[in-house]
Design an enzyme around this catalytic site. Structure first.
Site, mmCIF file in Angstrom:
data_model
loop_
_atom_site.group_PDB
_atom_site.id
_atom_site.type_symbol
_atom_site.label_atom_id
_atom_site.label_comp_id
_atom_site.label_asym_id
_atom_site.label_seq_id
_atom_site.Cartn_x
_atom_site.Cartn_y
_atom_site.Cartn_z
ATOM 1 N N CYS A 58 3.368 -4.547 15.141
ATOM 2 C CA CYS A 58 4.727 -3.466 15.225
ATOM 3 C C CYS A 58 4.938 -3.307 13.859
ATOM 4 O O CYS A 58 5.216 -4.430 13.045
ATOM 5 C CB CYS A 58 5.808 -4.141 16.171
ATOM 6 S SG CYS A 58 7.211 -2.988 16.327
ATOM 7 N N CYS A 102 9.094 -6.513 34.458
ATOM 8 C CA CYS A 102 9.567 -5.951 33.173
ATOM 9 C C CYS A 102 8.390 -6.187 32.116
ATOM 10 O O CYS A 102 7.693 -7.024 31.531
ATOM 11 C CB CYS A 102 10.687 -7.005 32.434
ATOM 12 S SG CYS A 102 11.126 -6.427 31.098
ATOM 13 N N CYS A 133 10.862 -2.473 35.202
ATOM 14 C CA CYS A 133 11.695 -2.494 34.003
ATOM 15 C C CYS A 133 10.761 -2.078 32.850
ATOM 16 O O CYS A 133 9.639 -2.978 32.784
ATOM 17 C CB CYS A 133 12.396 -3.692 33.764
ATOM 18 S SG CYS A 133 13.516 -3.918 32.259
ATOM 19 N N ARG A 265 21.607 -12.458 32.546
ATOM 20 C CA ARG A 265 20.235 -13.156 32.524
ATOM 21 C C ARG A 265 20.119 -14.241 31.385
ATOM 22 O O ARG A 265 20.426 -14.079 30.326
ATOM 23 C CB ARG A 265 19.266 -12.252 32.423
ATOM 24 C CG ARG A 265 17.675 -12.857 32.424
ATOM 25 C CD ARG A 265 16.434 -11.974 32.696
ATOM 26 N NE ARG A 265 16.898 -11.023 33.666
ATOM 27 C CZ ARG A 265 16.797 -9.670 33.592
ATOM 28 N NH1 ARG A 265 16.967 -8.923 32.294
ATOM 29 N NH2 ARG A 265 17.028 -8.933 34.508
HETATM 30 C C1 DTB Z 1 14.699 -9.683 26.613
HETATM 31 O O1 DTB Z 1 16.205 -9.789 26.337
HETATM 32 N N1 DTB Z 1 14.117 -10.660 26.205
HETATM 33 C C2 DTB Z 1 12.793 -10.617 26.521
HETATM 34 C C3 DTB Z 1 12.659 -9.093 27.263
HETATM 35 N N2 DTB Z 1 14.324 -8.811 26.812
HETATM 36 C C4 DTB Z 1 11.762 -8.312 26.549
HETATM 37 C C5 DTB Z 1 11.926 -11.198 25.345
HETATM 38 C C6 DTB Z 1 12.011 -12.489 25.125
HETATM 39 C C7 DTB Z 1 10.878 -12.691 24.264
HETATM 40 C C8 DTB Z 1 10.992 -14.136 23.558
HETATM 41 C C9 DTB Z 1 9.942 -14.483 22.526
HETATM 42 C C10 DTB Z 1 8.551 -14.164 22.779
HETATM 43 O O2 DTB Z 1 8.133 -14.540 23.847
HETATM 44 O O3 DTB Z 1 7.872 -13.294 22.086
HETATM 45 FE FE1 SF4 Z 2 8.700 -4.622 17.055
HETATM 46 FE FE2 SF4 Z 2 10.068 -5.087 19.194
HETATM 47 FE FE3 SF4 Z 2 9.278 -7.046 17.653
HETATM 48 FE FE4 SF4 Z 2 11.061 -5.669 16.732
HETATM 49 S S1 SF4 Z 2 11.301 -6.895 18.612
HETATM 50 S S2 SF4 Z 2 9.290 -6.092 15.636
HETATM 51 S S3 SF4 Z 2 10.336 -3.555 17.496
HETATM 52 S S4 SF4 Z 2 7.995 -5.594 18.706
#
Ligand code: DTB
Ligand code: SF4
Ligand code: SAM
Length: 326
Positions: A58, A102, A133, A265
């Site tokens: 990304c 999600c 989601c 959550r």
């Molecule tokens: C959110 O608020 N937390 C989730 C989901 N939305 C997409 C993502 C958590 C990521 C934690 C680090 C990982 O596993 O890369």
């Molecule tokens: Fe990319 Fe989303 Fe990670 Fe930010 S949180 S570096 S936009 S994947």
């Protein structure tokens, strides 16, 4: 399931919120649990399972993220998954008890040519009787419309932190960009899932500032994920000292008081919390978790451990709305 704009306050000042944060913990948790019981079934927990449908590479520079191309992290990159594989994973999540699936992608924004594939995913997952989601980054008006027409139930797009702390974490996309995407999602009638991360080295006033931004959205987000930073080796935040879990409990309690009808959550970072700390988070008004052995690129608390915790605490996991066993 849309929150009405009228019933709740949307004019919170930072000092009001800091006053809540500063209450004796027992008073704050009591107030939060009282509000919780006015708007939610006690002891019920909603379960969402995550899948990373496109991993790594990304271009954004989010300092917490393993998937930014700018940092050397130990993750596998992958192209956008095929809908059949995503739907198979959703079926497994449903059969394990999740009610929502999600789907997350490591994008700044989706390419228009990916939208038909994403539409197939939404339709296929919904056909299993699950809520859908997605979290794909910023969306244009046309992209929001296509996803809404496909039946997307929720869109997750986090504000991440306060407007003041934001530039310390992300420079490639502005706070207003995030608010604009949330506004498009809201206008299209997709339910809004928006929260943030605590434990990135911010101050309490930043945690209050994040909740102020969320609570002053009208209507409130239907779903508010509160993530504890997962400090990932290779990212700029890898050495950030962990936040005291009691401060996480306070953040959840204040979120519950400010956004009474939202589902709050307890999100990333649960793997590093004791059962006692998680129990306090539920007492403070958390009524949803990410459920499944993995988050996006890191481990989650396992399903077996979660089942054991629910049994110990007498929590009832809300299953799929219309279960259709395979
Ligand atoms: C959110 O608020 N937390 C989730 C989901 N939305 C997409 C993502 C958590 C990521 C934690 C680090 C990982 O596993 O890369
Ligand atoms: Fe990319 Fe989303 Fe990670 Fe930010 S949180 S570096 S936009 S994947
Ligand atoms: N790329 C899209 C975006 O950023 O909008 C969607 C996926 S992104 C991984 C979704 C959210 O996960 C981020 O906004 C952030 O709040 C959370 N997140 C990502 N990495 C995290 C980490 N290491 N610890 C805690 N939360 C994290």
């Amino acid at each position: 399931m849309t929150t009405t704009a009228t019933a709740f306050r949307h004019d919170w000042q930072r000092d009001d919120i800091l006053a809540l944060f500063g209450m004796p913990l027992m008073d704050l948790v009591f107030q939060a649990q009282t509000v919780h019981r006015e708007h939610h079934r006690p002891n019920h927990v909603q379960l969402s399972t995550l899948i990373n449908i496109k991993s790594g590479r990304c271009g954004e520079d989010c300092a917490y993220c393993s998937q930014s191309i700018r940092y050397e992290t130990a993750i596998d990159d992958s192209a956008l998954m095929a809908p059949t594989a995503v739907i198979a994973a959703a079926r497994a999540a449903r059969d394990a008890g999740a009610s929502r699936f999600c789907m997350g992608a490591a994008w700044r924004t989706p390419r228009d040519r990916d939208i038909p594939t994403l539409v197939q995913m939404v339709k296929g997952v919904r056909a299993l009787g699950m809520e859908t989601c997605m979290t794909l980054g910023m969306l244009s008006e046309a992209q929001v419309t296509s996803l809404q027409e496909a039946g997307l139930d929720y869109y997750n797009h986090n504000l991440d932190t306060s407007p003041e702390f934001y530039d310390r974490v992300i420079t490639t996309r502005g706070y207003q960009d995030r608010l604009d995407t949330l506004e498009r999602v809201r206008r299209a009638g997709i339910a809004v899932c928006s929260g943030g991360i605590v434990g990135m080295g911010e101050e309490r006033t930043d945690r209050a500032g994040l909740l102020q931004q969320l609570a002053n959205l009208s209507p409130h987000p239907e779903s508010v994920p509160v993530n504890m930073l997962v400090a990932i080796p290779g990212t700029p935040l890898e050495d950030t000292p962990p936040l005291d879990p009691i401060e996480l409990v306070r953040t959840i309690a204040v979120a519950r008081v400010l956004m009474p009808a939202a589902v709050v959550r307890l999100s990333a970072g649960r793997d590093h919390l004791t059962e006692e700390a998680q129990a306090l988070c539920f007492l403070a008004g958390a009524n949803s978790i990410f459920y499944g052995d993995e988050l996006l690129t890191t481990d989650n608390r396992g399903i077996a451990e979660d089942r054991a915790l629910f049994a110990k605490l007498g929590l009832i996991a809300d299953g799929p709305a219309s279960p259709q066993p395979a």
